[in-house]
Motif scaffolding. Structure first.
Motif, PDB file in Angstrom:
ATOM      1  N   UNK A   1       0.835  -1.204   0.000  1.00  0.00           N
ATOM      2  CA  UNK A   1       0.000   0.000   0.000  1.00  0.00           C
ATOM      3  C   UNK A   1       0.868   1.251   0.000  1.00  0.00           C
ATOM      4  N   UNK A   2       1.955   1.258   0.743  1.00  0.00           N
ATOM      5  CA  UNK A   2       2.891   2.383   0.691  1.00  0.00           C
ATOM      6  C   UNK A   2       3.444   2.567  -0.713  1.00  0.00           C
ATOM      7  N   UNK A   3       3.741   1.461  -1.391  1.00  0.00           N
ATOM      8  CA  UNK A   3       4.249   1.550  -2.761  1.00  0.00           C
ATOM      9  C   UNK A   3       3.193   2.124  -3.700  1.00  0.00           C
ATOM     10  N   UNK A   4       1.941   1.701  -3.505  1.00  0.00           N
ATOM     11  CA  UNK A   4       0.850   2.224  -4.336  1.00  0.00           C
ATOM     12  C   UNK A   4       0.671   3.720  -4.104  1.00  0.00           C
ATOM     13  N   UNK A   5       0.719   4.140  -2.841  1.00  0.00           N
ATOM     14  CA  UNK A   5       0.583   5.558  -2.529  1.00  0.00           C
ATOM     15  C   UNK A   5       1.797   6.348  -3.014  1.00  0.00           C
ATOM     16  N   UNK A   6       2.973   5.765  -2.846  1.00  0.00           N
ATOM     17  CA  UNK A   6       4.182   6.445  -3.311  1.00  0.00           C
ATOM     18  C   UNK A   6       4.149   6.713  -4.799  1.00  0.00           C
ATOM     19  N   UNK A   7       3.605   5.754  -5.573  1.00  0.00           N
ATOM     20  CA  UNK A   7       3.487   5.955  -7.019  1.00  0.00           C
ATOM     21  C   UNK A   7       2.578   7.127  -7.337  1.00  0.00           C
ATOM     22  N   UNK A   8       1.486   7.273  -6.588  1.00  0.00           N
ATOM     23  CA  UNK A   8       0.586   8.406  -6.791  1.00  0.00           C
ATOM     24  C   UNK A   8       1.240   9.724  -6.403  1.00  0.00           C
ATOM     25  N   UNK A   9       2.014   9.708  -5.338  1.00  0.00           N
ATOM     26  CA  UNK A   9       2.540  10.935  -4.754  1.00  0.00           C
ATOM     27  C   UNK A   9       3.892  11.335  -5.323  1.00  0.00           C
TER      28      UNK A   9
ATOM     29  N   UNK B   1       0.416   0.091 -12.173  1.00  0.00           N
ATOM     30  CA  UNK B   1       0.085   1.336 -11.482  1.00  0.00           C
ATOM     31  C   UNK B   1       1.151   1.680 -10.447  1.00  0.00           C
ATOM     32  N   UNK B   2       1.645   0.674  -9.737  1.00  0.00           N
ATOM     33  CA  UNK B   2       2.698   0.909  -8.748  1.00  0.00           C
ATOM     34  C   UNK B   2       3.999   1.328  -9.437  1.00  0.00           C
ATOM     35  N   UNK B   3       4.270   0.717 -10.583  1.00  0.00           N
ATOM     36  CA  UNK B   3       5.503   1.050 -11.315  1.00  0.00           C
ATOM     37  C   UNK B   3       5.397   2.365 -12.076  1.00  0.00           C
ATOM     38  N   UNK B   4       4.180   2.886 -12.214  1.00  0.00           N
ATOM     39  CA  UNK B   4       4.000   4.138 -12.940  1.00  0.00           C
ATOM     40  C   UNK B   4       4.025   3.984 -14.441  1.00  0.00           C
TER      41      UNK B   4
END
Length: 618
Positions: free
Chosen positions: A43-51, A570-573
């Protein structure tokens, strides 16, 4: 009644202050403390990709601090210095008001008490006798400083060619793209299999697009000396999210629109999609809502109603001095001593299919949505106050659940997603409704969740937050607690209900249903019956043979792999929003007409329709 198609939920997606909905990351952020470390890290990785954070595991606290409800950040507006125009009346008192100004800034109609004297080719002197009122641009501190914003650094308009789209439509494009990607089935496969007029899209917002690129610009441009553009009017409309999904993402030609029901709007649109599938009018329904109301003008309206939790009222609740620092994370306190709701932005989407199509395509079934009930309050004193209609919607939702699942599962296998706004009126009226309805149906200790303590109130998208989060709760086996409260208020009804400040783990295989409750201004009450994935599978296995079920599970393996790949991308952008501008536009020459069937862009539309009133045939 004959056999009806069951509307099953085959994808979910979107974005809120908790992050991305697909992959069930949003609920993992809400119930972060209850998640195993591998889930937290993902979840941190998913949020980090967004942010835009390259090292999310090293910046865990920053990510946690810059999600969910928090102090309004500067990309929205400066809460310490909100721009506004102060009325500035002047009186000459025998001494004229005089100033120089460029000719181009003179009004078209010169007021009669103005005397204009040229001073140069470009400038004039203005001499005003008597009274004159001006508007003086100035700043003031905003009374409300908390909101649930998208994670810091996530700007949906930068991810595609947004071309001055209002923020709500930017969020629509990204949320619909996420939902489409998480479906795990190529959309063209569905378009070729399902007739063009049997894909419905119902999505909208409660208040339309109100920022400076939509209705906000339309209404105030001339008042602040700017030009009205051709985009303001059409892009401001309430149903524009569905129009964008049709016109730029899916290319669909079926039933479409948005039913506005204030804070229950998502459920109103889900009701439309369910009705289409159950009646055989559609085989696929794309349902959603997007709301971007974090603007001082919108928030001032709700504050004037006494609906929003202001800094002054929060300090009074906590016994703090005027200058004391507030914990904005706890601004929304459902069913506790509270003072108002916290506004939020969110875009949430789901895809419904009829069960036969889902089985054929191997779609992942996250649950079923068989019913949404909508009822008004009758005569009202206050148009924004709660009323009795919610008793009817809740009672009918439980009655429908009982009819499908039986008394035992009704009493022991469910939960209720409360509207739970965080206002004094809501805590009293909704808890009374839930308590009395649960008692009438023989339910004891009905688990209650109230997600607005994390997500705030996203108006038209609020029940979408509840629906998608419920699907993710079944995936994680966790009910997020009402963590912003210390205790229930004394006037909250608790009989037959189970509130909890703590996160609660449960066995998803033993969970049967959830009731999603939503109460909107104006008496717009909606309650939905949702069936868990476990109970939906059991029901489908009653309808289909063992061989059909094995074939479905085999086909679903590839779909699940595609869903995992979407999450990874999505996590990888590496996944970009779907936005087809000026792509595949159909014209008159693309339509072939026959007496019993037509074809639009090569996609069939049936014209051999039965007479629904055959008993009155002439």
């Amino acid at each position: 009644m004959g056999r009806q198609r069951l509307p099953v939920i085959v994808s979910l997606g979107g974005f809120s202050g908790a992050g991305r909905t697909s992959g069930h990351h949003g609920v993992a952020r809400m119930a972060y403390g209850a998640m195993a470390r591998p889930t937290q890290e993902r979840t941190l990785s998913a949020l980090g990709a967004m942010m835009g954070i390259a090292d999310p595991l090293d910046r865990e606290q920053y990510i946690l601090d810059h999600t969910l409800i928090r102090r309004i950040e500067s990309q929205h507006f400066d809460v310490d210095a909100v721009l506004w125009n102060q009325r500035f009346p002047t009186e000459s008192n025998g001494h004229p008001v005089t100033f120089d100004i460029e000719r181009r800034h003179l009004p078209d109609d010169i007021p009669p008490n103005w005397k204009i004297t040229p001073t140069s080719v470009t400038h004039v002197n203005v001499n005003i006798q008597g009274q004159q009122e001006f508007l003086l641009p100035t700043e003031r501190e905003f009374e409300v400083k908390a909101a649930c914003q998208l994670p810091t650094g996530y700007e949906p308009g930068k991810l595609y060619a947004s071309r001055s789209h209002p923020r709500g439509l930017q969020m629509t494009v990204c949320a619909a793209s996420d939902t489409l990607g998480y479906l795990g089935i190529d959309w063209e496969t569905i378009r070729q299999k399902v007739p063009a007029d049997q894909i419905s899209v119902y999505a909208g917002s409660a208040m339309g697009q109100l920022d400076n690129f939509g209705a906000g610009g339309l209404l105030k441009s001339r008042y602040i000396g700017k030009r009205v553009t051709s985009k303001y009017c059409p892009l401001s409309l309430v149903e524009m999210p569905s129009d964008f999904i049709n016109g730029y993402i899916l290319g669909t030609m079926g039933s479409t629109g948005a039913t506005a029901g204030a804070c229950a709007s998502f459920l109103y649109n889900m009701k439309n999609g369910i009705a289409d599938i159950r009646a055989g009018r559609a085989r696929v329904a794309f349902v959603g809502a997007a709301e971007a109301p974090i603007h001082p003008e919108v928030m001032e309206g709700y504050y004037a109603m006494g609906a929003l939790a202001s800094d002054k009222e929060l300090r009074a609740l906590d016994g703090l001095d005027a200058g004391a620092e507030l914990d904005y994370r706890r601004a929304c306190r459902p069913f506790s001593n509270n003072c108002g709701f916290t506004i939020a932005e969110s875009a949430q989407m789901i895809i419904l299919m009829d069960d036969e199509l889902a089985m054929e395509l191997g779609a992942t079934i996250f649950g079923a949505a068989p019913e949404v009930f909508v009822n008004a309050d009758g005569f009202k004193k206050s148009i924004s106050g709660p009323g009795v209609g919610n008793y009817i919607t809740m009672g009918r939702a439980l009655a429908a659940t009982r009819a499908m699942l039986g008394e035992d599962l009704l009493r022991h296998g469910g939960m209720v997603q409360a509207h739970g706004t965080g206002t004094p009126q809501n805590r009293v009226t909704e808890s009374e409704i839930m308590s009395r309805v649960a008692g009438a149906f023989g339910i004891e200790q009905w688990p209650v969740t109230a997600l607005k303590c994390y997500l705030g109130h996203s108006l038209g998208a609020a029940s979408g937050d509840q629906v998608t989060a419920t699907l993710s709760m079944w995936a994680h086996g966790v009910l997020p607690g009402i963590t912003t409260i210390e205790e229930l208020a004394a006037d909250v009804s608790t009989e037959h209900l189970a509130f909890s400040r703590e996160h609660r783990h449960f066995d998803p295989e033993q969970s049967a249903y959830a009731i999603i409750n939503s109460k909107g201004f104006g008496g717009n009450n909606a309650s939905a019956t949702m069936l868990s994935p476990a109970i939906t599978r059991r029901m489908l296995q009653q309808r289909y043979s063992a061989e059909e079920w094995r074939n479905y599970e085999a086909a679903n393996e590839k779909v699940r792999e595609a869903q995992h790949d979407h999450d990874e991308g999505m996590i990888a952008g590496t996944r970009e929003p779907v936005y087809h501008f000026d792509y595949g536009v159909l014209l008159d020459g693309d339509v072939d007409l026959g007496p019993r069937q037509m074809s639009v862009g090569g996609l069939p539309v049936n014209l051999d329709l039965p007479n629904p009133f055959d008993d009155m045939k002439l």
